[in-house]
Design an enzyme around this catalytic site. Structure first.
Site, PDB file in Angstrom:
ATOM      1  N   LYS A  38     -17.154   1.865  33.938  1.00  0.00           N
ATOM      2  CA  LYS A  38     -18.107   2.385  32.957  1.00  0.00           C
ATOM      3  C   LYS A  38     -19.241   1.414  32.683  1.00  0.00           C
ATOM      4  O   LYS A  38     -20.384   1.798  32.557  1.00  0.00           O
ATOM      5  CB  LYS A  38     -17.351   2.679  31.670  1.00  0.00           C
ATOM      6  CG  LYS A  38     -18.197   3.285  30.572  1.00  0.00           C
ATOM      7  CD  LYS A  38     -18.358   4.753  30.777  1.00  0.00           C
ATOM      8  CE  LYS A  38     -19.275   5.395  29.781  1.00  0.00           C
ATOM      9  NZ  LYS A  38     -19.898   6.594  30.356  1.00  0.00           N
ATOM     10  N   ARG A  85     -13.378   0.593  31.705  1.00  0.00           N
ATOM     11  CA  ARG A  85     -14.227  -0.485  32.231  1.00  0.00           C
ATOM     12  C   ARG A  85     -13.805  -0.937  33.621  1.00  0.00           C
ATOM     13  O   ARG A  85     -14.509  -1.713  34.265  1.00  0.00           O
ATOM     14  CB  ARG A  85     -14.187  -1.681  31.273  1.00  0.00           C
ATOM     15  CG  ARG A  85     -14.692  -1.370  29.900  1.00  0.00           C
ATOM     16  CD  ARG A  85     -14.620  -2.588  29.028  1.00  0.00           C
ATOM     17  NE  ARG A  85     -15.603  -3.566  29.428  1.00  0.00           N
ATOM     18  CZ  ARG A  85     -16.833  -3.639  28.935  1.00  0.00           C
ATOM     19  NH1 ARG A  85     -17.211  -2.810  27.998  1.00  0.00           N
ATOM     20  NH2 ARG A  85     -17.664  -4.557  29.353  1.00  0.00           N
ATOM     21  N   ASN A  88     -13.940 -11.615  33.016  1.00  0.00           N
ATOM     22  CA  ASN A  88     -14.847 -10.531  33.393  1.00  0.00           C
ATOM     23  C   ASN A  88     -16.148 -11.186  33.834  1.00  0.00           C
ATOM     24  O   ASN A  88     -16.661 -12.041  33.134  1.00  0.00           O
ATOM     25  CB  ASN A  88     -15.093  -9.633  32.170  1.00  0.00           C
ATOM     26  CG  ASN A  88     -16.205  -8.623  32.404  1.00  0.00           C
ATOM     27  OD1 ASN A  88     -16.492  -8.254  33.545  1.00  0.00           O
ATOM     28  ND2 ASN A  88     -16.831  -8.177  31.332  1.00  0.00           N
ATOM     29  N   GLU A 137     -19.992  11.375  42.145  1.00  0.00           N
ATOM     30  CA  GLU A 137     -19.057  10.436  41.529  1.00  0.00           C
ATOM     31  C   GLU A 137     -17.734  11.088  41.146  1.00  0.00           C
ATOM     32  O   GLU A 137     -16.696  10.435  41.166  1.00  0.00           O
ATOM     33  CB  GLU A 137     -19.658   9.654  40.360  1.00  0.00           C
ATOM     34  CG  GLU A 137     -20.411  10.434  39.357  1.00  0.00           C
ATOM     35  CD  GLU A 137     -21.062   9.580  38.267  1.00  0.00           C
ATOM     36  OE1 GLU A 137     -20.862   8.379  38.195  1.00  0.00           O
ATOM     37  OE2 GLU A 137     -21.795  10.179  37.465  1.00  0.00           O
TER      38      GLU A 137
END
Ligand code: F6R
Length: 630
Positions: free
Chosen positions: A625, A35, A109, A506
């Site tokens: 992600k 993440r 977050n 990427e």
């Protein structure tokens, strides 16, 4: 973006579960590192004090720091892995952020949109800040409320009450976790528009951005709603809204195995997930049709009458998921004759789109947490549209807020670049298209049955492509020095070309573009010079509309200008050999289903090229992600 873990185990005097908070939190961070990996940090409460360590870079840097400077054993801890928003990826900006003279630790977050005005207010009160983050402002606000408004008294509601009052002042999207030295057995968390799940253990409880944060310890999870606060101890989970009113969470069972989130002998998660694809497609197909070839999507639970009256479909998604949507458009329009638009979620709501009660919104999201898509879905609902979510993550926000969900069953996707989720999304979208065609009578039952039979053959055909992967891997390795690679496709081959280019960008950080092959002559052909590698996704020669001939002409056009052509074609297509330096064959399949096969060599190519350059294919730079900020 950002992974969050919280843990509380048995307090002294009870049977010890044997879990040291540090171990639980580190294990959770390891699983959640996909993440964000700009920095990582941990705080534990032990002996009446908060001890914390944080380090920029990947989790391994934090682990090295912990080896050099261990944290005490503890039963309460929080941990964070960061994708930087406010402030660069430095040690100083890493979470946790401390306040209340080091007695309070906070991780976060999301983005607190009014942080600047709160920072000014707190600075005027004498607070000094060490970092550039919005998180430190939230920590200082929480500390100010706890200490100055509530008198630092846990009898006065303590950290939970302080969190409620703080959240009433925060704007934006956030998951916040806090621990305080005064309440060593408690973790308090808040959630608005960012993900947070509770894990229920036996004499221990957990918090995670998603269930992988605690999957090694429990499969019992509780969904939290928006604008909720949860306070966990080893034995209790209490949920309220931001104003203290009690709320209920919905418990569910996590049905994936922790082993499915391991590399299974492959060098990377990405390689493993590419190899999971036959199963990902199979699982997504399973149980969704009967032996007569009738779609049985009972789980959709949308009134069939509503679906019959749909006059327009808008697919909302971002990145790879949007390319899955573009493939879906070709299939849905062909099978159902419903006009279908595909729109990037972040563009959708800012252009005053035309949406009404006969519009069906189909959102596609692996994570189910992508903020752009979530906001677009909410906007569409406000306009009266019906919303269906195609999603891979059980219980995540987008499916929960949609009228219906069609889950993809690809299993956990850990590598940041999407692979198996993409094929599963396309599969689910085909099922949805066929279901609509069945309901609306656009196709005879026999036709649907035939398409389903073709779909059911796809997993074995993907396996065939994988069995020949060495040839494409070798090409990828040999092209490690490439500076730019172009990808061309027509019809469903166009989104495949764009997906091939995205994978290369990427993973290998080189310039790559996907073009509609027919568009080439309108400009992009100027990019072609001697030696320019060009991948071409060639449609089946058995298909209709002379598509094949058109693409072969496009290959000739770029070759005439010096391009080095690499062709993905259907077995038996001998014609392309004359125009290609490399041909990779995929098994015969109907044109509309071909993306499930033609994407695979492009994924393997990007993986091999990036690996040859020595890059981390699971955690490409600057990415995360789950994109939970707008
Ligand atoms: C690319 C990739 C991203 C995601 C996009 C949407 O490999 O993974 O482009 O597809 O960020 O994410 P989800 O599907 O979670 O909404």
């Amino acid at each position: 973006m950002c992974g969050i873990v919280g843990y509380v185990g048995h307090s002294a005097g009870r049977v010890n579960t044997g879990h040291n908070a540090l171990d639980v939190v580190l294990e959770g961070l390891r699983r959640l590192e996909y993440r964000g990996y700009d920095s990582a940090g941990i705080a534990v409460v032990a002996d009446g004090t908060i001890s914390s360590r944080k380090k920029s870079g990947k989790l391994s840097n934090l682990i090295a720091e912990l080896d050099a400077s261990p944290l005490p054993e503890s039963l309460t801890g929080i941990g964070h892995t960061r994708w930087a928003t406010h402030g660069g990826p430095t040690d100083q900006n890493a979470h946790p952020h401390l306040a209340d003279e080091g007695k309070l630790a906070v991780i976060h977050n999301g983005i607190i949109e009014n942080f600047a005005e709160l920072k000014l207010e707190l600075t005027r009160k004498g607070v000094t800040f060490l970092s550039e983050t919005d998180t430190e402002v939230a920590a200082a606000l929480l500390a100010d409320i706890y200490r100055n408004q509530l008198g630092g008294d846990s009898a006065n509601g303590g950290l939970t009450k302080a969190m409620q009052l703080a959240c009433q002042r925060l704007e934006g999207a956030f998951t916040l976790l806090a621990v305080h030295a005064d309440q060593p057995d408690v973790v308090v968390a808040a959630r608005r528009n960012s993900p947070l799940v509770v894990g229920l253990g036996d004499g221990e409880n957990f918090l995670g951005s998603d269930v992988s944060g605690f999957i090694d310890y429990t499969r019992r999870a509780v969904e939290l709603g928006q604008d909720q606060i949860v306070t966990i101890t080893a034995d209790t989970v209490e949920i309220t809204d931001f104003y203290g009113a009690p709320a209920e969470g919905k418990e569910y069972h996590v049905n994936w195995d922790p082993a499915s989130a391991e590399k299974g002998g492959f060098p990377s998660f990405m390689e493993k997930e590419i190899h999971d694809q036959p199963d990902a497609v199979l699982q997504t197909l399973l149980g969704r049709s009967d032996i007569n070839g009738r779609l049985t999507l009972d789980e959709l639970r949308v009134d069939p009458e509503l679906l019959k009256n749909v006059s327009k479909i808008i697919v909302l998604a971002c990145g790879t998921s949007a390319y899955a949507g573009q493939v879906a458009k070709y299939a849905i329009e062909r099978w159902c004759r419903i006009p279908t638009e595909v729109e990037l979620s972040h563009e959708f709501r800012y252009r005053d789109p035309i949406v009404d009660e006969n519009t069906l919104i189909v959102s596609i999201s692996q994570s189910g947490e992508t903020m752009d898509t979530l906001m677009a879905v909410r906007y569409a609902k406000e306009q009266g549209a019906k919303t269906v979510s195609i999603c891979n993550t059980n219980g995540s926000t987008i499916p929960r807020e949609s009228d219906a969900v069609l889950y993809t069953h690809a299993g956990p996707e850990i590598a940041v670049a999407s692979t198996k989720a993409f094929l599963a999304q396309i599969t689910a979208a085909y099922l949805l298209g066929l279901y609509l065609a069945q309901l609306r009578g656009n196709k005879f039952q026999g036709e649907i049955k035939d398409i389903l039979a073709d779909l059911n053959k796809i997993p074995a055909k993907i396996q065939q492509v994988l069995d020949n992967e060495e040839q494409i891997k070798e090409l990828g390795r040999s092209m490690a020095d490439a500076k730019s690679v172009l990808f061309l496709g027509r019809h469903v081959g166009f989104p495949v070309a764009m997906e091939g280019a995205l994978k290369l960008k990427e993973l290998a950080y080189i310039h790559a573009e996907g073009f509609a092959a027919g568009e080439l002559k309108h400009g992009p052909i100027a990019l072609i010079e001697e030696g320019q590698p060009v991948f071409v996704v060639v449609p089946s020669p058995r298909g209709r509309d002379s598509l094949h001939a058109k693409v072969v002409s496009n290959i000739q056009e770029v070759r005439a200008r010096g391009a080095r052509t690499i062709v993905i074609a259907e077995e038996g297509d001998e014609a392309v050999k004359a125009y290609a330096e490399h041909v990779f064959y995929i098994p015969e399949t109907p044109t509309l289903l071909a993306p499930l096969l033609s994407t695979v060599p492009l994924q393997i190519f990007a993986l091999a090229l990036a690996s040859a350059k020595g890059y981390d294919v699971d955690q490409p730079r600057n990415l995360a992600k789950s994109v939970t900020v707008e």
